[in-house]
Scaffold this motif. Sequence first.
Motif, mmCIF file in Angstrom:
data_model
loop_
_atom_site.group_PDB
_atom_site.id
_atom_site.type_symbol
_atom_site.label_atom_id
_atom_site.label_comp_id
_atom_site.label_asym_id
_atom_site.label_seq_id
_atom_site.Cartn_x
_atom_site.Cartn_y
_atom_site.Cartn_z
ATOM 1 N N LEU A 518 0.821 -1.280 -0.302
ATOM 2 C CA LEU A 518 -0.103 0.432 -0.029
ATOM 3 C C LEU A 518 0.881 1.449 -0.150
ATOM 4 O O LEU A 518 1.593 1.724 0.503
ATOM 5 C CB LEU A 518 -1.065 0.003 1.295
ATOM 6 C CG LEU A 518 -1.816 -1.312 1.108
ATOM 7 C CD1 LEU A 518 -2.534 -0.908 2.136
ATOM 8 C CD2 LEU A 518 -3.172 -1.401 0.463
ATOM 9 N N VAL A 519 0.282 2.187 -0.951
ATOM 10 C CA VAL A 519 1.325 3.851 -0.699
ATOM 11 C C VAL A 519 0.154 4.191 0.240
ATOM 12 O O VAL A 519 -0.560 4.884 -0.924
ATOM 13 C CB VAL A 519 1.650 4.143 -1.956
ATOM 14 C CG1 VAL A 519 2.578 5.450 -2.487
ATOM 15 C CG2 VAL A 519 2.971 2.994 -2.576
ATOM 16 N N LEU A 520 0.590 5.246 1.126
ATOM 17 C CA LEU A 520 -0.974 6.421 1.578
ATOM 18 C C LEU A 520 0.405 7.409 1.641
ATOM 19 O O LEU A 520 1.687 7.652 1.579
ATOM 20 C CB LEU A 520 -0.860 5.363 2.392
ATOM 21 C CG LEU A 520 -1.443 3.932 3.046
ATOM 22 C CD1 LEU A 520 -0.302 3.450 3.362
ATOM 23 C CD2 LEU A 520 -2.251 4.718 3.959
ATOM 24 N N ARG A 521 -0.349 8.700 2.163
ATOM 25 C CA ARG A 521 -0.218 9.778 2.649
ATOM 26 C C ARG A 521 -0.305 10.035 4.091
ATOM 27 O O ARG A 521 -0.942 9.585 4.393
ATOM 28 C CB ARG A 521 -1.297 10.811 1.619
ATOM 29 C CG ARG A 521 -0.865 12.093 1.697
ATOM 30 C CD ARG A 521 -1.493 13.381 0.596
ATOM 31 N NE ARG A 521 -0.976 13.403 -0.576
ATOM 32 C CZ ARG A 521 0.070 13.764 -1.062
ATOM 33 N NH1 ARG A 521 0.981 14.485 -0.575
ATOM 34 N NH2 ARG A 521 0.129 13.499 -3.175
ATOM 35 N N GLU A 522 0.818 10.952 4.415
ATOM 36 C CA GLU A 522 0.894 10.765 5.428
ATOM 37 C C GLU A 522 -0.697 11.578 6.072
ATOM 38 O O GLU A 522 -0.423 12.934 5.735
ATOM 39 C CB GLU A 522 2.008 11.630 6.445
ATOM 40 C CG GLU A 522 3.130 10.886 5.832
ATOM 41 C CD GLU A 522 4.724 12.059 6.158
ATOM 42 O OE1 GLU A 522 4.548 12.854 6.725
ATOM 43 O OE2 GLU A 522 6.019 11.594 6.291
ATOM 44 N N GLY A 523 -1.108 10.945 7.010
ATOM 45 C CA GLY A 523 -2.461 11.321 7.546
ATOM 46 C C GLY A 523 -3.472 11.498 7.120
ATOM 47 O O GLY A 523 -5.239 11.582 7.501
ATOM 48 N N GLN A 524 -3.100 10.185 5.885
ATOM 49 C CA GLN A 524 -4.239 9.831 5.729
ATOM 50 C C GLN A 524 -4.372 8.343 5.361
ATOM 51 O O GLN A 524 -3.884 7.178 5.265
ATOM 52 C CB GLN A 524 -4.974 9.956 4.111
ATOM 53 C CG GLN A 524 -5.030 11.524 3.856
ATOM 54 C CD GLN A 524 -5.098 11.810 2.556
ATOM 55 O OE1 GLN A 524 -5.115 10.984 1.555
ATOM 56 N NE2 GLN A 524 -5.380 13.571 2.458
ATOM 57 N N SER A 525 -5.934 7.602 5.719
ATOM 58 C CA SER A 525 -6.023 6.514 6.313
ATOM 59 C C SER A 525 -6.056 5.927 4.310
ATOM 60 O O SER A 525 -5.799 4.248 4.448
ATOM 61 C CB SER A 525 -6.892 5.998 7.616
ATOM 62 O OG SER A 525 -8.339 6.260 6.594
ATOM 63 N N ALA A 526 -6.778 6.105 3.455
ATOM 64 C CA ALA A 526 -7.174 5.240 2.379
ATOM 65 C C ALA A 526 -6.038 5.484 1.545
ATOM 66 O O ALA A 526 -5.179 6.501 0.845
ATOM 67 C CB ALA A 526 -8.234 6.399 1.855
ATOM 68 N N PRO A 527 -5.514 4.371 1.338
ATOM 69 C CA PRO A 527 -4.150 3.394 0.339
ATOM 70 C C PRO A 527 -4.353 4.835 -1.333
ATOM 71 O O PRO A 527 -5.930 4.950 -2.244
ATOM 72 C CB PRO A 527 -4.069 2.601 0.029
ATOM 73 C CG PRO A 527 -5.629 1.965 0.182
ATOM 74 C CD PRO A 527 -6.615 3.127 1.470
#
Length: 544
Positions: A518-527
Amino acid sequence: LFLQLVVGDLGPGGQHPRLKVLKGPTVLTESPLPALPAAAATFLMEQHEPRTPALALASGPCVYVYKNLRPYFKFSLPQLPPNPLEQELWNQAKEDRIDPLTLKEMLEGIREKAEVPLSVQSLRFLQLELSEMEAFVSQHKSKSIKRQTVITTMTTLKKNLADEDAVSCLVLGTENKELLVLDPEAFTILAKMSLPSVPVFLEVSGQFDVEFRLAAACRNGNVYILRRDSKHPKYCIELSAQPVGLVRVLKVLVVGSTQESLHGFTHKGKKLWTVQMPAAILTMNLLEQRSRGLQAVMAGLANGEVRIYHDKALLNVICTPDAVTSLCFGRYGREDNTLIMTTRGGGLIIKILKRTAVFVEAGGVAGPPPAQAMKLSVPRKTRLYVDQTLREREAGTAMHRTFQTDLYLLRLRAARAYVQALESSLNPVSVTAREPLKLHAVVQGLGPTFKLTLHLQNTSAARPILGLLVCFLYNEVLYALPRAFFKVPLLVPGLSYPLETFVESLSDKGISDIIKVLVLREGQSAPLLSAHINMPVSEGLAAA
């Protein structure tokens, strides 16, 4: 009616704020302000004649109301309950049971861990030098602890009528993540709503007594939408960057972000369009030309331009000698359509729109494009074309059924190929719609230790991407990884970044499983991005 301009001047170095009233480019009167102004709004308080609008000025925890440009009323936000631990410490200091140095250490511990922030008195005490602490404690230990929030933004909301000269309520956004609606006559709190973050921009529509919608852009990068019957947000718009402006154009919410772009959303949070700007957005406001029924959004940019958009169509570009920091459009003096701009260097620019002016999209000519009037050279009907047309008329149903059958077969083969690619791990598929990213995974080795290489690529044309995380989801009984997640460096457009890690197989029964990336953005739970990797069987353990 001759309308005047009211400006909140911060003064030199923000030390001596003043309220200035201008008639044309000339300053008529000046009056000192008790603190730095945070927001200003005009509204009608009552229906009695003469119907003179009042001026509301938000500063710190107070709203100062002026009528006829004279002080009329002062509204203060209700005090918040103090931190009980902080109260106990000051009670001990009052009884001389603790010394100032111990008081400072314990207050610093409370500030770092407690959810309730400290009062202004304690924060001022923590900023003092050691030699000044004892005198400060002696002076303030007998005073009660007061915790006060401040106003961050303000706007107006019609109370019961939608007319232009109807009575309006004040809507305040505060530092303690609340929205307050004030009664225009008694200045009591009519409604209180909670937000997950501190509001910085507000937009309202409707009437308080009937139905209204309120949009609040907050410091956490989200826009929350509330309705009359809701104490908490009903919809949430997640932005990829911090908001710098919020304007409602008819039924569309236009949000400016720090990524140099304008975004259009519905009141339910559905994204409609995006327009990229040539420079950073400094300020935004609404342009409403009532004589022609036009509503557009104005955006002041860091390169000295003021761009006017109707939806995502560019109407006009105004070039200024300095970057514009605030915009206001409306009636000024005796002119109905006047644009007033303040610049970063402290200048004031006033432009009057011609009464015969018509805004045209993209600077072209109104009406259909010239290419529409050109006659197409349509070829003559051949015998083959006529025969084919007759055949389609006679066998239209059979041809459609054949087409549908072939289409179903094509979808079936595509689905089988997709499943085969997942099972054989020949092509880990990644899907993203919010970020221009591409992910490809390669597994090397015979086992029990495998080398897993992720190739992450930014496919955008010119925008770098920062603040990404890579996370692995796997069966801990079968596999072991040194790190379950790690940070991704800055992704330059067009380059492929290899990210390597090792996977150790723990099973001795020849069992393999899928590892999900999974690639995520910092502070967000949705990948933002995901890939399924089918790990091969470890031949070393299988042979053993």
